[in-house]
Design an enzyme around this catalytic site. Structure first.
Site, PDB file in Angstrom:
ATOM      1  N   SER A 183      -5.321  -7.963 -44.204  1.00 48.09           N
ATOM      2  CA  SER A 183      -6.018  -7.691 -42.848  1.00 48.09           C
ATOM      3  C   SER A 183      -6.768  -9.230 -42.362  1.00 48.09           C
ATOM      4  CB  SER A 183      -7.058  -6.927 -43.477  1.00 48.09           C
ATOM      5  OG  SER A 183      -6.628  -5.688 -43.769  1.00 48.09           O
ATOM      6  N   ARG A 225      -0.733   6.698  12.581  1.00 51.63           N
ATOM      7  CA  ARG A 225      -1.657   7.550  11.879  1.00 51.63           C
ATOM      8  C   ARG A 225      -1.751   7.494  10.380  1.00 51.63           C
ATOM      9  NH1 ARG A 225       0.381  12.933  14.097  1.00 51.63           N
ATOM     10  NH2 ARG A 225       2.319  11.648  14.500  1.00 51.63           N
ATOM     11  N   GLU A 261       8.978  18.947  23.414  1.00 44.57           N
ATOM     12  CA  GLU A 261       8.084  18.475  22.521  1.00 44.57           C
ATOM     13  C   GLU A 261       6.654  19.127  22.792  1.00 44.57           C
ATOM     14  OE1 GLU A 261       8.638  16.095  20.216  1.00 44.57           O
ATOM     15  OE2 GLU A 261      10.610  16.913  20.652  1.00 44.57           O
ATOM     16  N   ALA A 312      -6.420 -11.343 -47.208  1.00 44.14           N
ATOM     17  CA  ALA A 312      -7.284 -10.974 -45.978  1.00 44.14           C
ATOM     18  C   ALA A 312      -7.902 -12.375 -45.489  1.00 44.14           C
ATOM     19  CB  ALA A 312      -8.348  -9.980 -46.456  1.00 44.14           C
ATOM     20  N   TYR A 365      -2.627  -7.798 -32.772  1.00 44.03           N
ATOM     21  CA  TYR A 365      -1.554  -8.304 -31.534  1.00 44.03           C
ATOM     22  C   TYR A 365      -0.426  -9.140 -31.915  1.00 44.03           C
ATOM     23  CZ  TYR A 365       0.262 -11.203 -27.846  1.00 44.03           C
ATOM     24  OH  TYR A 365       0.819 -11.775 -26.874  1.00 44.03           O
ATOM     25  N   ALA A 409      -4.609  -4.477 -40.795  1.00 46.45           N
ATOM     26  CA  ALA A 409      -5.404  -4.293 -39.578  1.00 46.45           C
ATOM     27  C   ALA A 409      -5.963  -5.636 -39.354  1.00 46.45           C
ATOM     28  CB  ALA A 409      -6.569  -3.568 -40.153  1.00 46.45           C
TER      29      ALA A 409
HETATM   30  C1  UD1 Z   1       9.948  14.080  16.254  1.00 47.54           C
HETATM   31  C2  UD1 Z   1      10.771  15.084  17.226  1.00 47.54           C
HETATM   32  C3  UD1 Z   1      10.269  16.424  17.107  1.00 47.54           C
HETATM   33  C4  UD1 Z   1      10.519  16.940  15.763  1.00 47.54           C
HETATM   34  C5  UD1 Z   1       9.710  15.990  14.838  1.00 47.54           C
HETATM   35  C6  UD1 Z   1       9.940  16.397  13.578  1.00 47.54           C
HETATM   36  C7  UD1 Z   1      11.533  13.465  19.155  1.00 47.54           C
HETATM   37  C8  UD1 Z   1      11.139  13.169  20.608  1.00 47.54           C
HETATM   38  N1  UD1 Z   1      10.640  14.560  18.612  1.00 47.54           N
HETATM   39  O1  UD1 Z   1       8.646  14.100  16.540  1.00 47.54           O
HETATM   40  O2  UD1 Z   1      11.011  17.221  17.951  1.00 47.54           O
HETATM   41  O3  UD1 Z   1       9.891  18.256  15.531  1.00 47.54           O
HETATM   42  O4  UD1 Z   1      10.133  14.666  15.025  1.00 47.54           O
HETATM   43  O5  UD1 Z   1       9.168  15.617  12.563  1.00 47.54           O
HETATM   44  O6  UD1 Z   1      12.402  13.050  18.605  1.00 47.54           O
HETATM   45  N2  UD1 Z   1      10.986   6.227  15.717  1.00 47.54           N
HETATM   46  C9  UD1 Z   1      11.905   5.102  15.863  1.00 47.54           C
HETATM   47  N3  UD1 Z   1      11.749   4.547  17.097  1.00 47.54           N
HETATM   48  C10 UD1 Z   1      10.975   5.098  18.082  1.00 47.54           C
HETATM   49  C11 UD1 Z   1       9.976   6.104  17.945  1.00 47.54           C
HETATM   50  C12 UD1 Z   1      10.320   6.832  16.507  1.00 47.54           C
HETATM   51  O7  UD1 Z   1      12.541   4.544  15.084  1.00 47.54           O
HETATM   52  O8  UD1 Z   1      10.680   4.389  18.991  1.00 47.54           O
HETATM   53  C13 UD1 Z   1      11.408   6.820  14.350  1.00 47.54           C
HETATM   54  C14 UD1 Z   1      10.036   6.922  13.527  1.00 47.54           C
HETATM   55  O9  UD1 Z   1       9.858   5.817  12.656  1.00 47.54           O
HETATM   56  C15 UD1 Z   1      10.194   8.296  12.753  1.00 47.54           C
HETATM   57  C16 UD1 Z   1      11.121   8.913  13.469  1.00 47.54           C
HETATM   58  O10 UD1 Z   1      11.641   8.085  14.407  1.00 47.54           O
HETATM   59  O11 UD1 Z   1      10.774   7.989  11.453  1.00 47.54           O
HETATM   60  C17 UD1 Z   1      10.375  10.078  14.319  1.00 47.54           C
HETATM   61  O12 UD1 Z   1       9.561   9.779  15.188  1.00 47.54           O
HETATM   62  P1  UD1 Z   1       7.960  10.177  15.327  1.00 47.54           P
HETATM   63  O13 UD1 Z   1       7.231   9.568  16.300  1.00 47.54           O
HETATM   64  O14 UD1 Z   1       7.456  10.685  14.051  1.00 47.54           O
HETATM   65  O15 UD1 Z   1       8.459  11.577  16.112  1.00 47.54           O
HETATM   66  P2  UD1 Z   1       7.573  12.886  16.232  1.00 47.54           P
HETATM   67  O16 UD1 Z   1       6.436  12.939  17.334  1.00 47.54           O
HETATM   68  O17 UD1 Z   1       7.322  13.528  14.877  1.00 47.54           O
END
Ligand code: UD1
Ligand code: CA
Length: 452
Positions: free
Chosen positions: A403, A15, A154, A421, A364, A378
């Site tokens: 200058s 996003r 979730e 100058a 400069y 200047a």
């Molecule tokens: C997650 C939580 C949700 C919480 C929210 C808060 C889960 C399932 N849900 O949702 O309950 O309220 O965060 O912000 O955990 N990431 C990985 N690998 C993956 C997926 C994600 O490293 O396969 C990392 C992302 O880079 C990110 C973090 O985990 O830094 C959270 O992932 P994101 O997809 O943003 O979770 P949310 O849907 O926001």
């Protein structure tokens, strides 16, 4: 007790609609992951494990030695992400603190509080929650009749009743290191095809174990970044935090909303910062200065009692009692000694200006060493570049540069020498000598009458 943090940074960040991995987008000049990393270090005193995936190469390169990186590929959800740290951490840490890399406003103190909650919890994990009227897509915290935490649901999977719950999962967890790894293997794949870390809560409860919750009251700390709109929100909140800290430490910030200070900057007491000023990188400002309006300082050191108006400074050193601007530019390696005055439309690069030297207008100065109490007229220009090399100019103390003098480097002008100058100086000038013309030639030994 050994505590180690796992920071999740593998997600795609779709996003953000960006070529740059989400976690490298800057908040107040610093990639957002660095805040999570520093907070985790602070709270655990161990090098954090960072789970990388999307944009792994760039993130790994940025993190360098500051983290132990493990790669998650493919990215199958937050539970699967934590699993990637198993081979690094299993049997090696008492507690595992899990946080997401996209929440730069979480404070280390808050992480520490969660660790304290888990330390006294007989159950295997503690979570962080917050009450908010706006659910923002966060997981909902389901509690049982006794008030105990039962599950995190979730948003996509929540029932109508569950959607109306105002207690939200912040996304920070502290696990018993003994319990976590086996539990992760028990998580079932969701309808979205992901393994949710949040399902560990229900797993613990089903096994009759207690899940504790730390309810925090500062919603700002929970700002997570999924879009560039969130990025701007986080930026504004971070800016406010930073500015408040400086104000409480004795700095006047005339208009905090239009003053942009990065987290690594230091400012002394009784300095006044006027609007539209940007203090970046490792900039250090002394006490009793007036900075701005309309000033940019990056990796620049400014002493005490300086007045800097509408200037741009990068990699410069400015000693005490210096006046700069309006409309001046200091580039890398510019060093203005105590009491220098640099007026409008001047540029200084890789040069030192001795104490008390004055450079009032339109000059400069590049690759030059200028003594004390020199007057730079200047329009003076060091012609430092011959098309191939950068050449040095040296000007002795007390010299007076007329200058519009062109100093064709390499060239040396002795102490107390003068140029007329419009002189174009192509050869070295002896001390106490006046040179004029194009090319400049000596016409007079100065101070001789006095000596006779
Ligand atoms: C997650 C939580 C949700 C919480 C929210 C808060 C889960 C399932 N849900 O949702 O309950 O309220 O965060 O912000 O955990 N990431 C990985 N690998 C993956 C997926 C994600 O490293 O396969 C990392 C992302 O880079 C990110 C973090 O985990 O830094 C959270 O992932 P994101 O997809 O943003 O979770 P949310 O849907 O926001
Ligand atoms: Ca998120």
């Amino acid at each position: 007790m050994k505590i180690t943090a796992v920071i999740l940074a593998a997600g795609q960040g779709t996003r953000m609609r960006s070529d740059l991995p989400k976690v490298l987008h800057p908040v107040c000049g610093v990639p957002m992951i660095e805040y999570a990393l520093r907070a985790a270090w602070d709270a655990t005193s161990e090098v954090p494990v960072v789970v990388i995936g999307h944009g792994a190469e760039a993130v790994n390169e940025f993190l360098g030695e500051t983290a132990r990186c493990v790669v998650q590929d493919p990215q199958l959800g937050t539970g699967h992400a934590v699993q990637q740290a198993e081979s690094t951490l299993r049997g090696k840490t008492d507690l595992v603190l899990v946080a997401y890399a996209d929440m730069p406003l979480l404070r280390p103190e808050t992480l520490k509080q969660l660790v304290e909650v888990q330390k006294v919890n007989r159950g295997p994990l503690s979570i962080m929650t917050v009450y908010s009227p706006d659910p923002r897509g966060f997981g909902r915290v389901v509690r049982g009749p006794d008030g105990g935490v039962q599950a995190i649901v979730e948003e996509a999977a929540a029932t109508g009743d569950q959607l109306s719950i105002h207690e939200l999962n912040v996304g920070v967890y502290c696990f018993s290191g003994e319990w976590l790894w086996d539990a992760l293997h028990q998580i079932k794949i969701s309808q979205k095809g992901e393994y949710y870390l949040t399902d560990t809560v229900a797993l613990a409860v089903q096994a009759g174990l207690t899940v504790q919750a730390l309810v925090i009251d500062d919603l700002v700390e929970t700002i997570g970044i999924n879009t560039r709109v969130h990025l701007a929100e986080a930026e504004a909140a971070m800016r406010q935090h930073i500015n408040h800290a400086h104000m409480l430490a004795g700095v006047t910030i005339v208009d905090p909303a239009s003053t942009y200070i990065e987290p690594g900057v230091k400012i002394g007491r009784d300095t006044v910062v006027w609007p539209n000023t940007y203090l970046r990188g490792k900039t250090v400002i002394g006490e009793g200065c007036v900075i701005g309006p309309n000033t940019i300082a990056e990796d620049t050191k400014v002493g005490d009692c300086c007045e800097i108006l509408a200037a741009v400074m990068e990699g410069a050193v400015v000693e005490d009692n210096v006046g700069i601007g309006p409309f001046a530019r200091l580039r890398k390696g510019a060093h203005l000694c105590r009491g220098v005055h640099m007026g409008n439309f001047g540029e200084v690069k890789d040069s030192i200006l001795g104490s008390g030297t004055k450079m009032g207008h339109f000059s400069y100065i590049g690759n030059a060493k200028i003594g004390e109490d020199v007057n730079i007229g200047a329009g003076t220009v060091t012609c430092n570049y011959d098309g191939v090399h950068k050449n040095q100019t040296e000007i002795g103390e007390g010299a007076f540069i007329g200058s519009d003098t062109m100093l064709v480097a390499p060239v040396k002008l002795g102490a107390r020498s003068r140029t007329g100058a419009g002189a174009v100086v192509t050869k070295d000038v002896e001390p106490d000598t006046l040179v004029v013309g194009v090319p400049a030639r000596a016409i007079k030994k100065l101070n001789e009458a006095k000596d006779d």
